[in-house]
Design an enzyme around this catalytic site. Structure first.
Site, PDB file in Angstrom:
ATOM      1  N   CYS A   1      29.982  43.383  43.319  1.00 10.13           N
ATOM      2  CA  CYS A   1      29.278  43.301  42.029  1.00 10.13           C
ATOM      3  C   CYS A   1      28.215  42.204  42.097  1.00 10.13           C
ATOM      4  O   CYS A   1      28.368  41.208  42.766  1.00 10.13           O
ATOM      5  CB  CYS A   1      30.255  42.967  40.909  1.00 10.13           C
ATOM      6  SG  CYS A   1      31.351  44.320  40.550  1.00 10.13           S
TER       7      CYS A   1
ATOM      8  N   ASP B   1      37.599  38.804  34.884  1.00 10.59           N
ATOM      9  CA  ASP B   1      37.412  40.258  34.953  1.00 10.59           C
ATOM     10  C   ASP B   1      37.697  40.946  33.622  1.00 10.59           C
ATOM     11  O   ASP B   1      37.548  42.159  33.508  1.00 10.59           O
ATOM     12  CB  ASP B   1      38.304  40.861  36.049  1.00 10.59           C
ATOM     13  CG  ASP B   1      37.880  40.396  37.421  1.00 10.59           C
ATOM     14  OD1 ASP B   1      38.667  40.531  38.366  1.00 10.59           O
ATOM     15  OD2 ASP B   1      36.757  39.860  37.532  1.00 10.59           O
TER      16      ASP B   1
ATOM     17  N   ARG C   1      27.580  35.106  45.839  1.00 13.80           N
ATOM     18  CA  ARG C   1      28.990  35.325  46.174  1.00 13.80           C
ATOM     19  C   ARG C   1      29.216  34.802  47.591  1.00 13.80           C
ATOM     20  O   ARG C   1      29.283  35.550  48.549  1.00 13.80           O
ATOM     21  CB  ARG C   1      29.357  36.808  46.014  1.00 13.80           C
ATOM     22  CG  ARG C   1      29.172  37.255  44.565  1.00 13.80           C
ATOM     23  CD  ARG C   1      29.798  38.578  44.258  1.00 13.80           C
ATOM     24  NE  ARG C   1      31.261  38.512  44.207  1.00 13.80           N
ATOM     25  CZ  ARG C   1      32.005  39.550  43.853  1.00 13.80           C
ATOM     26  NH1 ARG C   1      31.456  40.696  43.565  1.00 13.80           N
ATOM     27  NH2 ARG C   1      33.325  39.454  43.818  1.00 13.80           N
TER      28      ARG C   1
ATOM     29  N   LYS D   1      43.830  47.368  41.664  1.00 11.41           N
ATOM     30  CA  LYS D   1      42.719  47.489  42.617  1.00 11.41           C
ATOM     31  C   LYS D   1      42.660  46.267  43.532  1.00 11.41           C
ATOM     32  O   LYS D   1      42.578  46.395  44.754  1.00 11.41           O
ATOM     33  CB  LYS D   1      41.386  47.609  41.874  1.00 11.41           C
ATOM     34  CG  LYS D   1      40.152  47.451  42.773  1.00 11.41           C
ATOM     35  CD  LYS D   1      38.842  47.556  42.031  1.00 11.41           C
ATOM     36  CE  LYS D   1      38.380  46.254  41.462  1.00 11.41           C
ATOM     37  NZ  LYS D   1      37.746  45.326  42.419  1.00 11.41           N
ATOM     38  N   ASN D   2      42.710  45.064  42.946  1.00 12.95           N
ATOM     39  CA  ASN D   2      42.477  43.860  43.743  1.00 12.95           C
ATOM     40  C   ASN D   2      43.657  43.484  44.626  1.00 12.95           C
ATOM     41  O   ASN D   2      43.497  42.672  45.546  1.00 12.95           O
ATOM     42  CB  ASN D   2      42.040  42.699  42.850  1.00 12.95           C
ATOM     43  CG  ASN D   2      40.656  42.953  42.275  1.00 12.95           C
ATOM     44  OD1 ASN D   2      39.922  43.829  42.764  1.00 12.95           O
ATOM     45  ND2 ASN D   2      40.301  42.228  41.242  1.00 12.95           N
TER      46      ASN D   2
ATOM     47  N   ARG E   1      34.490  52.745  40.682  1.00 17.93           N
ATOM     48  CA  ARG E   1      34.999  51.889  41.770  1.00 17.93           C
ATOM     49  C   ARG E   1      36.370  51.321  41.425  1.00 17.93           C
ATOM     50  O   ARG E   1      37.185  51.054  42.301  1.00 17.93           O
ATOM     51  CB  ARG E   1      34.043  50.713  42.008  1.00 17.93           C
ATOM     52  CG  ARG E   1      32.807  51.032  42.804  1.00 17.93           C
ATOM     53  CD  ARG E   1      32.028  49.749  43.057  1.00 17.93           C
ATOM     54  NE  ARG E   1      32.941  48.675  43.459  1.00 17.93           N
ATOM     55  CZ  ARG E   1      32.765  47.393  43.110  1.00 17.93           C
ATOM     56  NH1 ARG E   1      31.745  47.034  42.372  1.00 17.93           N
ATOM     57  NH2 ARG E   1      33.618  46.469  43.508  1.00 17.93           N
TER      58      ARG E   1
END
Ligand code: EPZ
Length: 438
Positions: A129, A317, A134, A34-35, A409
């Protein structure tokens, strides 16, 4: 024609229901990272030709970022479930649509990509999130070194440069997002850019490999010093994304939590080193193969201490997932979250299942219990949702997990994949939220 349903249409009242107690057995195939995908898709904007991106995970965040490019004018077509063709040459305005952008953190990468291509960008302040502040100060610091100024007007960040020229950036904190964004802004700038104290995650290396496949000159990705010589043009390319180390780690922990025997296939074992080492410390047997790992647990789980760190340390994570596992280990474990300010919101949900955990700032003290019990819980964010599934699989009884759009997600076909491993798990649609505690 929109190629994906808009974000709002996907969020019905859905719940994941798990009847715990089944040992997981069999093989699970890991999807693309994903990232990496949410960095590489915006990077396509820098190209002067069509890019084919393969091994893309079919998840909400990827569909959202592809939707944003589509709405900006890029031609995005789905070749198959995991492959997109993207032609960015029809993007005329460096402005990203507000209503989707503000929902996800990775949309900040549009700043670097649009700045790198058009020398200007207007993007909504990023979402993502909710575990503490952030900030993007390091992103903006890097843009300033390259000659860009910024302003924030009505929730939109505007960055602009007369001419992007290479420079020397020393990041005050190791930041994945800032490293990505500065790489994107620098690859077509005039001259050399050096990023020091850079993030070293696998997805940073994957992005650098993708940019170089388009004709960029990025060296040192994966170390803490990245050197970029700017080029005038970047060509179209075909590129396949690396497997997702966090998805793989999540299934490894789930196998351990249920006392199962699972082959996690389509992985790069080097990306899993810190996860493998920690699971072995907890008493989990892990055999490594060419592109798979086998995870077995027959003995009691042992307590241990975990401290999250930037790569190659233990990934933040994976913090909620390992905490769920340690909540049923023998003894007292200490989990320290050294990357984010407040990534323990899920603890209150785990405690509803009988976990005994006390949190003080960035430290959680976990007293292992013999067994968790099913309960109605919420997914407070993406990885917290994964932790709820892990706890529910190991628990006695039934667990209802709400707010599962967080999980969707970042985890492709999560119910199907766990079900294929023997979990009693299903997705239900309901019009009445769980009878929530007062
Ligand atoms: C990326 O977020 C990931 N998201 C996160 O994964 C992951 O937790 C994080 O990196 C750390 O690995 C994506 O890749 C889309 P950071 P990012 O910038 O880039 C501080 C998931 O579950 N910081 O590396 O936002 C920041 O507050 C998600 O897949 C600044 O101070 O994280 C944090 O304490 C959740 N100023 C630390 O650095 C800045 O300008 C690391 O943040 C930027 C960051």
């Amino acid at each position: 024609m929109l190629i994906y349903p808009s974000y709002g249409e996907c969020c019905n009242l859905k719940q994941i229901v798990v009847n715990g107690g089944n040992r997981l057995n069999g093989t699970v195939h890991i999807s693309g990272a994903k990232n990496a995908a949410v960095a590489i898709i915006p990077a396509v904007i820098l190209s002067d030709g069509v890019c084919r991106i393969e091994n893309i995970p079919n998840i909400m965040d990827v569909n959202l970022i592809a939707n944003i490019l589509h709405e900006m004018g890029a031609r995005v077509s789905r070749v198959n479930k995991t492959t997109l063709d993207i032609d960015p040459t029809y993007i005329r305005r460096p402005v990203a649509a507000y209503d989707i952008v503000r929902r996800m953190r990775a949309s900040s990468y549009l700043l670097g990509a649009l700045l790198g291509k058009f020398s200007e960008a207007q993007v909504a302040l990023p979402g993502g999130c909710d575990f503490g502040v952030r900030p993007i100060d390091q992103h903006l610091k890097g843009f300033a070194v390259l000659g860009a100024t910024h302003s924030v007007v009505q929730g939109m960040i505007n960055v602009k440069a007369d001419r992007l020229t290479g420079g020397h950036v020393y990041l005050d904190v190791v930041s994945v997002g800032a490293t990505v964004n500065i790489m994107l802004a620098a690859v077509r700038a005039e001259g050399r850019t050096i990023i020091e104290n850079a993030a070293k995650e696998p997805h940073i290396v994957d992005l650098a490999n993708f940019l170089n496949s388009m004709g960029a000159d990025v060296r040192g990705a994966g170390t803490d010093v990245i050197k970029i010589n700017g080029v005038k043009h970047l060509n179209g390319t075909t590129y396949s994304i690396i497997p997702d180390q966090i998805e793989a780690g999540t299934y490894m922990v789930a196998a351990a939590a249920t006392g199962g025997d699972v082959i996690v296939s389509n992985v790069i074992t080097k990306h899993l080193e810190s996860i493998t080492a920690k699971l072995r410390e907890i008493g989990v047997q892990i055999d490594e193969y060419e592109d798979a790992v086998r995870v077995r647990r027959t003995d009691e789980l042992r307590r241990c201490n975990v401290k999250t760190m930037p790569h190659p340390g233990f990934p933040t994570d994976m913090q909620p997932q390992i905490a769920a596992l340690l909540s049923i280990a023998q003894g007292t474990s200490i989990v320290t979250e050294a990357v984010w300010d407040n990534r323990f919101r899920y603890v209150e949900e785990l405690k509803r299942m009988g976990a005994v955990i006390s949190v003080d700032g960035k430290v959680a003290v976990i007293e292992g219990v013999k067994e968790l019990n099913g309960a109605p819980v919420k997914a407070t964010d993406l990885r917290a949702g994964a932790a709820m599934i892990i706890a529910a699989l190991a628990a006695k009884g039934t667990t209802h997990i709400e707010d599962i759009e967080h999980i969707e997600r970042g985890y492709e076909d999560v119910v199907e994949k766990f079900s294929a491993l023997g979990a009693d798990i299903r997705l239900i649609y309901t019009d009445d939220p769980i009878a929530r505690r007062a």
